[in-house]
Design a protein around this motif. Structure first.
Motif, PDB file in Angstrom:
ATOM      1  N   MET A 136     -32.598   3.442 -20.003  1.00  0.00           N
ATOM      2  CA  MET A 136     -32.420   4.225 -20.977  1.00  0.00           C
ATOM      3  C   MET A 136     -33.652   4.977 -21.520  1.00  0.00           C
ATOM      4  SD  MET A 136     -30.023   1.946 -23.814  1.00  0.00           S
ATOM      5  CE  MET A 136     -31.095   0.628 -23.982  1.00  0.00           C
ATOM      6  N   GLN A 137     -34.917   4.548 -21.245  1.00  0.00           N
ATOM      7  CA  GLN A 137     -35.922   5.523 -21.663  1.00  0.00           C
ATOM      8  C   GLN A 137     -36.135   6.431 -20.438  1.00  0.00           C
ATOM      9  OE1 GLN A 137     -39.517   3.329 -22.352  1.00  0.00           O
ATOM     10  NE2 GLN A 137     -38.889   2.988 -24.542  1.00  0.00           N
ATOM     11  N   GLU A 186     -45.285  -0.877 -23.996  1.00  0.00           N
ATOM     12  CA  GLU A 186     -45.561  -2.002 -24.907  1.00  0.00           C
ATOM     13  C   GLU A 186     -44.534  -2.008 -25.953  1.00  0.00           C
ATOM     14  OE1 GLU A 186     -49.368  -1.129 -26.823  1.00  0.00           O
ATOM     15  OE2 GLU A 186     -50.662  -1.739 -24.983  1.00  0.00           O
ATOM     16  N   GLU A 187     -43.957  -0.985 -26.149  1.00  0.00           N
ATOM     17  CA  GLU A 187     -42.940  -0.842 -27.024  1.00  0.00           C
ATOM     18  C   GLU A 187     -41.512  -1.437 -26.638  1.00  0.00           C
ATOM     19  OE1 GLU A 187     -39.961   2.432 -29.382  1.00  0.00           O
ATOM     20  OE2 GLU A 187     -41.616   3.079 -28.045  1.00  0.00           O
ATOM     21  N   ILE A 188     -41.208  -1.372 -25.314  1.00  0.00           N
ATOM     22  CA  ILE A 188     -39.784  -2.171 -24.972  1.00  0.00           C
ATOM     23  C   ILE A 188     -40.204  -3.794 -24.622  1.00  0.00           C
ATOM     24  CG2 ILE A 188     -38.935  -0.029 -23.906  1.00  0.00           C
ATOM     25  CD1 ILE A 188     -39.641  -1.139 -21.128  1.00  0.00           C
ATOM     26  N   ARG A 225     -33.678  -8.896 -17.366  1.00  0.00           N
ATOM     27  CA  ARG A 225     -32.617  -7.999 -17.575  1.00  0.00           C
ATOM     28  C   ARG A 225     -32.428  -7.044 -18.597  1.00  0.00           C
ATOM     29  NH1 ARG A 225     -28.277 -13.046 -16.051  1.00  0.00           N
ATOM     30  NH2 ARG A 225     -28.656 -12.923 -13.643  1.00  0.00           N
ATOM     31  N   ALA A 226     -32.813  -7.523 -19.553  1.00  0.00           N
ATOM     32  CA  ALA A 226     -33.172  -6.650 -20.959  1.00  0.00           C
ATOM     33  C   ALA A 226     -34.026  -5.479 -20.867  1.00  0.00           C
ATOM     34  CB  ALA A 226     -33.363  -7.439 -22.184  1.00  0.00           C
ATOM     35  N   TRP A 227     -35.139  -5.986 -20.120  1.00  0.00           N
ATOM     36  CA  TRP A 227     -36.374  -4.944 -19.849  1.00  0.00           C
ATOM     37  C   TRP A 227     -35.667  -3.762 -18.998  1.00  0.00           C
ATOM     38  CZ3 TRP A 227     -39.181  -3.032 -15.870  1.00  0.00           C
ATOM     39  CH2 TRP A 227     -40.484  -2.280 -16.409  1.00  0.00           C
ATOM     40  N   LEU A 228     -35.134  -4.047 -17.846  1.00  0.00           N
ATOM     41  CA  LEU A 228     -34.416  -3.210 -17.043  1.00  0.00           C
ATOM     42  C   LEU A 228     -33.596  -2.106 -17.781  1.00  0.00           C
ATOM     43  CD1 LEU A 228     -33.844  -5.319 -13.728  1.00  0.00           C
ATOM     44  CD2 LEU A 228     -35.641  -3.610 -14.051  1.00  0.00           C
TER      45      LEU A 228
END
Length: 606
Positions: free
Chosen positions: A114-115, A86-88, A106-109
Motif C-alpha cells: 500500500m505504501q 519503522e512506521e509500518i 503477511r501484514a507487513w507485506l
C-alpha cells in the motif's frame, strides 16, 4: 545429461512464478481500472508467491518447544536499515489480532504494497548479504541474483493502487497455496500477444518516468528546502547586520558625545584648577598677610599692655604719694586744730607746708608731663589725668585760700581718689576685654585656616574623581574601538555569506535548467511513444544489419532493440545511457525515441 542443482531449479521456478504473478497482477489491475482490495484473487496469489520466495532457503531457528521457520525475522531487520520502515513495523506490532510471526510478516507485506515501497525495502535488505546470512542459507533465493531480479520486478507494482484492510483479517491461519490455473495460457491469450507486449512496454516506460520524476521531485524538494533555509539565514544575517549598524551608529554618536563632554569636562576642570590655584595662592598670601598683621597686632597689644601696666604702676605710685599727702594733710589739719591760737607759728608752718605741697605738685606735674608724652595714643586718659591734676591744683589753691574749708577739701580729695580708683579698674577691665577679643580673633583665624585646609582637601578629592572619570572614558573609547573591529569582522562574514548565496543561486539555476531539459526530453519521449505506437519489432532473420552504421551484426556487434519504435542498433551505435534507480547499471536508450533498448542475440550467434 548434466544433473542440475535442485536449489537452482527451485530458484528459477520461483522467479518464473514471481514474473507471472506480477505480470498478471499488473495486467488485471489495469484492465480492472479501480483500487484493489484484499479479496482480489491475483493480489492474493501475489502475496502467496512472495511468501514462498521469502521462505526459500530460510534457516530453521530453534526455540524452547520446537523448531521455528518464519520470515518475520529478516523483514523486522528492514526498519534498522531503512528508517522510513519503522512506521509500518510499529503498526504491525500494535495490531491486536496477530499472534504469530507469520501473520505479522503477511501484514507487513500488505502495508509495504500500500505504501508502494516494497521494492525499496527489499532492495535495502538484499544489499546487506552479511546480515541476511543469519536468516538464509547460502543457496537461498534472497542471497542469489534471482532476488535482485524479483526486486526489480516489484518496481512495476508502483502503478497499482491497493486499499487493504489488515486489522480485521485473519492472517495467522491463512494457507499459502499457489493456484497455477490462473497462469495457464488459452487461445484468447495468444491472440492478444501484441497488445500485451505494447502494454508491457508502456508500463516499463511509465515506471521509468515515474521513478525519474520521483528522483527529480526529491531533488527539487531538497533544493527548495536548502533555498528556504538560505533565505531565512540571509534575512537573519541582514537583520543582524542592520541591528549591528544601528548599534555602531549609536555607539559612534555616544562616543562623539562622550568625547565632547570629556573635552568640556577637561576644560572646566583645567579652568577650575587654575582658578582654585589662584584662589589658594591669594588665600595663602592673604593668610600670610593677615598672620603677619595679627602678629604685629599681637606685639602691639603686648607692648600696649606693658605700657598700660607701667602706667598703672606709675598711677599706683602716684596714688600712694597722694595717700601719703592725704595723711600729711590730715596731720597738718590736726596741727592746725591744735595750734589754732598760735597764728604765726601755724602760718609759718602752713607756709612751709604750702611750699612743700607746691614742690610736690611740681613734681607731680612733671610726672604727668612724662606720662602725657608716653601716652599720646591714650589722649582721653591723659586729658582726664590733666583735669584731675588741675582739680588737685585748684583744690590746693582753695586750701591755700580757704584754710577753714580743709575738711571739705579733704572730702573732695577722697571722692576724687575713689573716682580715680574706679577709672583705673575700668581701664584694666577694658584691657582684659580687648585681650579676650584678640584671643577670640586668633581662634577665629585658626578655624578659618582649618576650613581652608578642608576646602583644599575637597578640591583634591574632586580632582581625583575627574581623573577617574577620564580613565573611565578612555576605557569606553577602547571598547568602541573593539566594537568597530567586530563590525568589520561581521561585514567580512556577510560578504562571504553573500558569495556562498550567489554560488548556490547559480547552482539552483543550473539545476533548474537541467530539470527543464529533462522535462523536455520526457515530453519528447511521450510524443515519440504516441507517434510510434503502431510499429512492431522486426524479425531476427530480417534484422541482419545495424540501422545507423549498416554493419552486419556479430558477436562483438550485438543487437539492441527499441521496444517503442522497433529499430535495431548495434552496441557501438547505441551510446546513450541513462541511470535507472531500480537497476545498479545505466540502461541504453534509443537515439530516435529515447526509449529503453533491449539486448537481443544476433541470428548467427547461439
Amino acid at each position: 545429461l548434466a544433473v542440475k542443482d535442485p536449489t537452482a531449479v527451485e530458484r528459477a521456478n520461483l522467479l518464473n512464478m514471481a514474473k507471472l504473478s506480477i505480470k498478471g497482477l499488473i495486467e488485471s489491475a489495469l484492465s480492472f481500472g479501480r483500487t484493489l482490495d484484499s479479496d482480489y484473487p491475483p493480489l492474493q496469489q501475489f502475496f502467496v508467491v512472495m511468501e514462498h520466495c521469502l521462505k526459500h532457503g530460510l534457516k530453521v531457528r530453534k526455540s524452547f518447544l520446537s523448531y521455528n521457520k518464519t520470515i518475520w525475522g529478516p523483514l523486522e531487520l528492514v526498519e534498522k536499515l531503512y528508517p522510513e520502515a519503522e512506521e509500518i513495523a510499529a503498526s504491525v506490532r500494535d495490531l491486536p489480532g496477530l499472534k504469530t510471526p507469520l501473520g505479522r510478516a503477511r501484514a507487513w507485506l500488505r502495508l509495504a504494497l500500500m505504501q508502494k515501497k516494497m521494492a525499496d525495502y527489499l532492495r535495502c535488505l538484499i544489499i546487506q548479504r552479511d546480515l541476511l546470512s543469519e536468516f538464509y542459507e547460502y543457496h537461498a533465493l534472497m542471497m542469489e541474483e534471482e532476488g535482485a531480479v524479483i526486486v526489480g520486478l516489484l518496481v512495476g507494482l508502483n502503478v497499482i493502487d491497493a486499499n487493504l484492510c489488515v486489522k480485521g483479517e485473519d492472517l495467522d491461519s491463512q494457507v499459502g497455496v499457489i493456484d497455477f490455473s490462473m497462469y495457464l495460457k488459452s487461445d484468447e491469450d495468444t491472440g492478444g500477444k501484441e497488445r500485451n507486449v505494447q502494454i508491457a512496454a508502456i508500463l516499463d516506460q511509465k515506471n521509468y518516468v515515474e521513478e525519474l520524476n520521483r528522483q527529480l521531485n526529491s531533488t527539487v524538494s531538497s533544493l527548495h528546502a536548502r533555498v528556504d533555509s538560505l533565505e531565512k539565514s540571509n534575512t537573519k544575517l541582514i537583520e543582524e547586520l542592520a541591528i549591528a549598524k544601528n548599534n555602531i551608529i549609536k555607539l559612534q554618536e555616544e562616543n562623539h558625545q562622550l568625547r565632547s563632554e570629556n573635552t568640556l569636562i577637561l576644560m572646566k576642570t583645567q579652568h577650575h584648577l587654575e582658578a582654585t590655584k589662584v584662589d589658594v595662592e591669594a588665600e595663602l598670601q592673604t593668610y600670610k598677610h593677615s598672620r603677619q598683621g595679627l602678629d604685629e597686632m599681637y606685639n602691639e597689644a603686648r607692648r600696649q599692655l606693658r605700657e598700660e601696666s607701667q602706667l598703672r604702676q606709675d598711677m599706683e605710685n602716684e596714688l600712694v604719694v597722694q595717700v601719703s599727702m592725704k595723711h600729711e594733710i590730715e596731720l597738718a589739719m590736726k596741727l592746725l586744730e591744735k595750734d589754732i591760737h598760735e597764728k604765726q607759728d601755724t602760718l609759718i608752718g602752713l607756709r612751709q607746708q604750702l611750699d612743700e605741697v607746691k614742690a610736690i605738685n611740681m613734681e607731680m606735674y612733671q610726672k604727668l608731663q612724662v606720662s602725657e608724652d608716653a601716652m599720646k595714643e591714650k589722649n582721653e586718659i591723659i586729658g582726664r589725668l590733666e583735669d584731675k591734676t588741675n582739680q588737685i591744683n585748684a583744690a590746693m589753691k582753695q586750701l591755700e585760700q580757704r584754710l577753714q574749708q580743709a575738711e571739705k577739701a579733704q572730702m573732695e580729695a577722697e571722692a576724687e581718689d575713689e573716682k580715680l580708683k574706679q577709672e583705673y579698674v575700668n581701664k584694666s577691665e577694658s584691657l582684659q576685654n580687648e585681650l579676650s577679643q584678640k584671643g577670640k580673633q586668633l581662634l577665629q583665624l585658626e578655624t578659618d585656616l582649618k576650613i581652608e585646609k578642608e576646602w583644599r582637601q575637597t578640591l583634591e578629592d574632586d580632582l581625583q574623581k575627574e581623573k577617574e572619570a577620564v580613565s573611565h572614558l578612555r576605557i569606553e573609547t577602547q571598547e568602541i574601538i573593539n566594537l568597530k573591529k567586530e563590525f568589520l569582522r561581521l561585514q567580512e562574514k556577510n560578504k562571504q555569506l553573500k558569495r556562498i548565496c550567489q554560488d548556490q543561486e547559480a547552482a539552483l539555476q543550473e539545476l533548474a535548467s537541467k530539470l527543464s531539459e529533462s522535462k523536455l526530453k520526457i515530453e519528447d519521449i511521450k510524443e515519440a511513444n504516441k507517434a510510434l505506437q503502431g510499429q512492431v519489432w522486426l524479425k531476427d532473420k530480417e534484422a541482419t544489419h545495424c540501422k545507423l552504421c549498416e554493419k552486419e551484426f556479430s558477436l562483438s556487434k550485438r543487437k539492441h532493440h527499441c521496444r517503442n519504435c522497433g529499430e535495431i542498433f548495434c552496441n557501438a551505435c547505441s551510446d546513450n545511457e541513462l541511470p535507472l534507480p531500480s537497476s545498479p547499471k545505466p540502461v541504453r536508450v534509443c537515439d530516435s525515441c529515447h526509449a529503453i533498448l533491449i539486448q537481443r542475440c544476433s541470428s548467427n550467434v547461439p
